[in-house]
Design a protein around this motif. Sequence first.
Motif, PDB file in Angstrom:
ATOM      1  N   ALA A 189       6.182   8.821   6.875  1.00 38.97           N
ATOM      2  CA  ALA A 189       4.822   8.406   6.484  1.00 38.97           C
ATOM      3  C   ALA A 189       4.520   7.046   7.119  1.00 38.97           C
ATOM      4  O   ALA A 189       4.692   6.003   6.476  1.00 38.97           O
ATOM      5  N   PRO A 190       4.065   7.045   8.374  1.00 36.17           N
ATOM      6  CA  PRO A 190       3.840   5.772   9.076  1.00 36.17           C
ATOM      7  C   PRO A 190       2.820   4.846   8.401  1.00 36.17           C
ATOM      8  O   PRO A 190       2.850   3.631   8.630  1.00 36.17           O
ATOM      9  N   SER A 191       1.938   5.381   7.586  1.00 36.26           N
ATOM     10  CA  SER A 191       0.944   4.516   6.927  1.00 36.26           C
ATOM     11  C   SER A 191       1.454   3.935   5.609  1.00 36.26           C
ATOM     12  O   SER A 191       0.733   3.200   4.935  1.00 36.26           O
ATOM     13  N   LEU A 192       2.687   4.236   5.254  1.00 41.86           N
ATOM     14  CA  LEU A 192       3.264   3.707   4.021  1.00 41.86           C
ATOM     15  C   LEU A 192       3.291   2.183   4.064  1.00 41.86           C
ATOM     16  O   LEU A 192       3.679   1.584   5.062  1.00 41.86           O
ATOM     17  N   ILE A 193       2.874   1.575   2.982  1.00 47.44           N
ATOM     18  CA  ILE A 193       2.929   0.116   2.849  1.00 47.44           C
ATOM     19  C   ILE A 193       4.207  -0.216   2.085  1.00 47.44           C
ATOM     20  O   ILE A 193       4.442   0.321   1.000  1.00 47.44           O
ATOM     21  N   ILE A 194       5.013  -1.102   2.653  1.00 43.70           N
ATOM     22  CA  ILE A 194       6.262  -1.501   2.005  1.00 43.70           C
ATOM     23  C   ILE A 194       6.171  -2.975   1.656  1.00 43.70           C
ATOM     24  O   ILE A 194       5.879  -3.810   2.516  1.00 43.70           O
ATOM     25  N   ILE A 195       6.433  -3.267   0.400  1.00 42.93           N
ATOM     26  CA  ILE A 195       6.328  -4.637  -0.095  1.00 42.93           C
ATOM     27  C   ILE A 195       7.655  -5.014  -0.737  1.00 42.93           C
ATOM     28  O   ILE A 195       8.204  -4.260  -1.533  1.00 42.93           O
ATOM     29  N   GLN A 196       8.146  -6.195  -0.415  1.00 42.95           N
ATOM     30  CA  GLN A 196       9.305  -6.749  -1.098  1.00 42.95           C
ATOM     31  C   GLN A 196       8.812  -7.551  -2.284  1.00 42.95           C
ATOM     32  O   GLN A 196       8.011  -8.463  -2.127  1.00 42.95           O
ATOM     33  N   HIS A 197       9.261  -7.188  -3.475  1.00 45.50           N
ATOM     34  CA  HIS A 197       8.839  -7.897  -4.689  1.00 45.50           C
ATOM     35  C   HIS A 197      10.031  -8.668  -5.238  1.00 45.50           C
ATOM     36  O   HIS A 197      11.058  -8.083  -5.561  1.00 45.50           O
TER      37      HIS A 197
END
Length: 110
Positions: free
Chosen positions: A74-82
């Motif tokens: 899923a190239p449009s996936l947003i990944i965030i480090q919390h």
Amino acid sequence: MENLTILYLGMHPEIRETVVRVINGNGRWRGIGAGSTEEAMRLFLFEKVDVLLLGCGIDPETEARLRKDMLELAPSLIIIQHYGGGSGLLLAEISMAVEKHHPKTLNPSL
């Protein structure tokens, strides 16, 4: 604002429960939690996930592999480090990341 499904991966059950509850407190977001990378990948394969929120306790190699595998699917996936913080900070982190990657999602007039 579009409805978003946010998958939180965190190894600490109490924190995971709190983060998912905060996410679900936003009426347009749906939070789901995973306590292992295997569970996260399984949920990811069966759910339409818009945002992957990475909590603490994930070793760097596992995180890198998870990022690579999910972005390939899923190239449009947003990944965030919390890294933690209050609920306001969490919601701001998610909103800012979504705005950065998909400006029209939060402000359809753009």
